[in-house]
Design a protein around this motif. Structure first.
Motif, PDB file in Angstrom:
ATOM      1  N   ALA A  37       0.990  -0.991  -0.250  1.00 43.73           N
ATOM      2  CA  ALA A  37       0.097   0.071  -0.007  1.00 43.73           C
ATOM      3  C   ALA A  37       0.863   1.788  -0.145  1.00 43.73           C
ATOM      4  O   ALA A  37       1.105   2.460  -0.579  1.00 43.73           O
ATOM      5  N   LEU A  38       1.778   1.090   0.364  1.00 42.41           N
ATOM      6  CA  LEU A  38       2.565   2.398   1.104  1.00 42.41           C
ATOM      7  C   LEU A  38       4.063   2.597  -0.728  1.00 42.41           C
ATOM      8  O   LEU A  38       3.598   3.349  -0.723  1.00 42.41           O
ATOM      9  N   TYR A  39       4.234   1.484  -1.298  1.00 41.54           N
ATOM     10  CA  TYR A  39       4.101   1.987  -2.427  1.00 41.54           C
ATOM     11  C   TYR A  39       3.497   2.104  -2.914  1.00 41.54           C
ATOM     12  O   TYR A  39       3.630   2.880  -3.531  1.00 41.54           O
ATOM     13  N   GLU A  40       2.117   1.661  -3.294  1.00 43.09           N
ATOM     14  CA  GLU A  40       1.365   2.124  -4.737  1.00 43.09           C
ATOM     15  C   GLU A  40       1.274   4.069  -4.486  1.00 43.09           C
ATOM     16  O   GLU A  40       0.741   4.347  -4.921  1.00 43.09           O
ATOM     17  N   VAL A  41       0.922   3.951  -2.820  1.00 46.11           N
ATOM     18  CA  VAL A  41       0.590   5.739  -2.774  1.00 46.11           C
ATOM     19  C   VAL A  41       1.736   6.203  -3.317  1.00 46.11           C
ATOM     20  O   VAL A  41       1.497   7.648  -4.158  1.00 46.11           O
ATOM     21  N   MET A  42       3.238   5.881  -3.328  1.00 44.63           N
ATOM     22  CA  MET A  42       4.459   6.907  -4.167  1.00 44.63           C
ATOM     23  C   MET A  42       4.294   6.328  -5.308  1.00 44.63           C
ATOM     24  O   MET A  42       4.247   7.502  -5.664  1.00 44.63           O
TER      25      MET A  42
END
Length: 287
Positions: A158-163
């Motif tokens: 999820a963090l990767y996808e936000v960035m």
């Protein structure tokens, strides 16, 4: 990373105008970053352990904590803004269009530590802002979340996808450097890195910098094949702010395997900028 990583922090609980008690983490040598209550009144401080978490509103050890929002971040950044600092930040940013409040990086990261429990929807709101410090808090929050204990693969994704979905908002060198190694590089440790090669071939200099900066974390784990291929792609890059991190990547490769760095330099040293060459070769210098 920022010196704020190494300073002693202390937790403070403050009764806000909304009835919640907010936990604040403030570096002791950044007094101007200490919080105020939401209605501007003088807060009453009670020391808490730095390990008290910032999460959903709930009772924990008799103290109530609540998630901070993007609006709260904006209030605290505005309270910490300084005109002299604004001028200093403006000098090191390459894009004169970027809006700057003028908040010291130590204070920005203190606020990000406070906000690291925020929902990802609030991180998106921070990234929506045209204000540099708001987006720096977002980048630092993503980084802090990635380092958190018990981070699941689902969380990391999820963090990767936000960035990656907001990659256009990472348009300064330090926004990229703050988040890319762990948020992108750590996520890709056990996955194909095609996305990094796509970024390295982009016409956008910030995407190219992101590609090589994300590789820092991969190099740190001793995985050198893809980072060396990225360095080959970017060795002749015309942008100074890409070349600087190519040099850093090569230096770190040399610290893991000096022979592979030497072979790379034998083939590609003439393509690198002088700065990248000097940085890379520091790994070969006897201490």
């Amino acid at each position: 990373m920022s010196p704020v990583e190494d300073v002693a922090l202390r937790g403070l609980t403050v009764a806000g105008a909304d009835g919640y008690h907010w936990i604040y983490l403030a570096a002791e040598h950044h007094p101007h970053s200490w919080p105020v209550t939401l209605d501007g009144t003088r807060p009453s401080f009670n020391l808490l352990s730095r390990h008290d978490s910032i999460g959903p509103a709930h009772a924990r050890g008799g103290a109530m904590t609540a998630r901070i929002t993007a609006d709260d971040v904006a209030l605290r950044l505005e309270a910490a803004a300084d005109e002299a600092e604004r001028a200093r930040i403006r000098k090191r940013l390459s894009d004169p269009v970027i809006q700057v409040l003028g908040v010291r990086m130590g204070s920005v990261f203190d606020i990000a530590r406070l906000a690291q429990g925020m929902e990802l929807a609030q991180v998106h709101l921070l990234l929506d802002s045209d204000v540099y410090e708001m987006r720096m808090v977002a980048a630092a929050v993503l980084d802090f979340k990635t380092r958190g204990r018990g981070v699941s693969e689902e969380d990391r994704t999820a963090l990767y996808e936000v960035m990656m979905s907001r990659i256009d908002r990472f348009n300064t060198w330090d926004l990229i450097d703050r988040a890319a190694p762990r948020v992108v590089g750590w996520y890709l440790l056990d996955k194909p890195r095609d996305v990094l090669f796509d970024l390295a071939r982009s016409d956008d200099r910030w995407r190219r910098r992101l590609a090589i900066t994300a590789a820092f974390w991969i190099i740190r784990q001793g995985d050198l094949d893809d980072p060396l291929m990225l360095c080959t792609l970017l060795a002749g890059d015309p942008e100074r702010l890409v070349q600087t991190n190519v040099g850093v990547a090569l230096r770190e490769i040399g610290r893991v395997d000096s022979q592979r760095l030497t072979r790379f330099l034998d083939q590609h040293e003439g393509e690198l900028s002088a700065v990248a060459r000097r940085t890379a070769r520091t790994a070969l210098t006897t201490a």
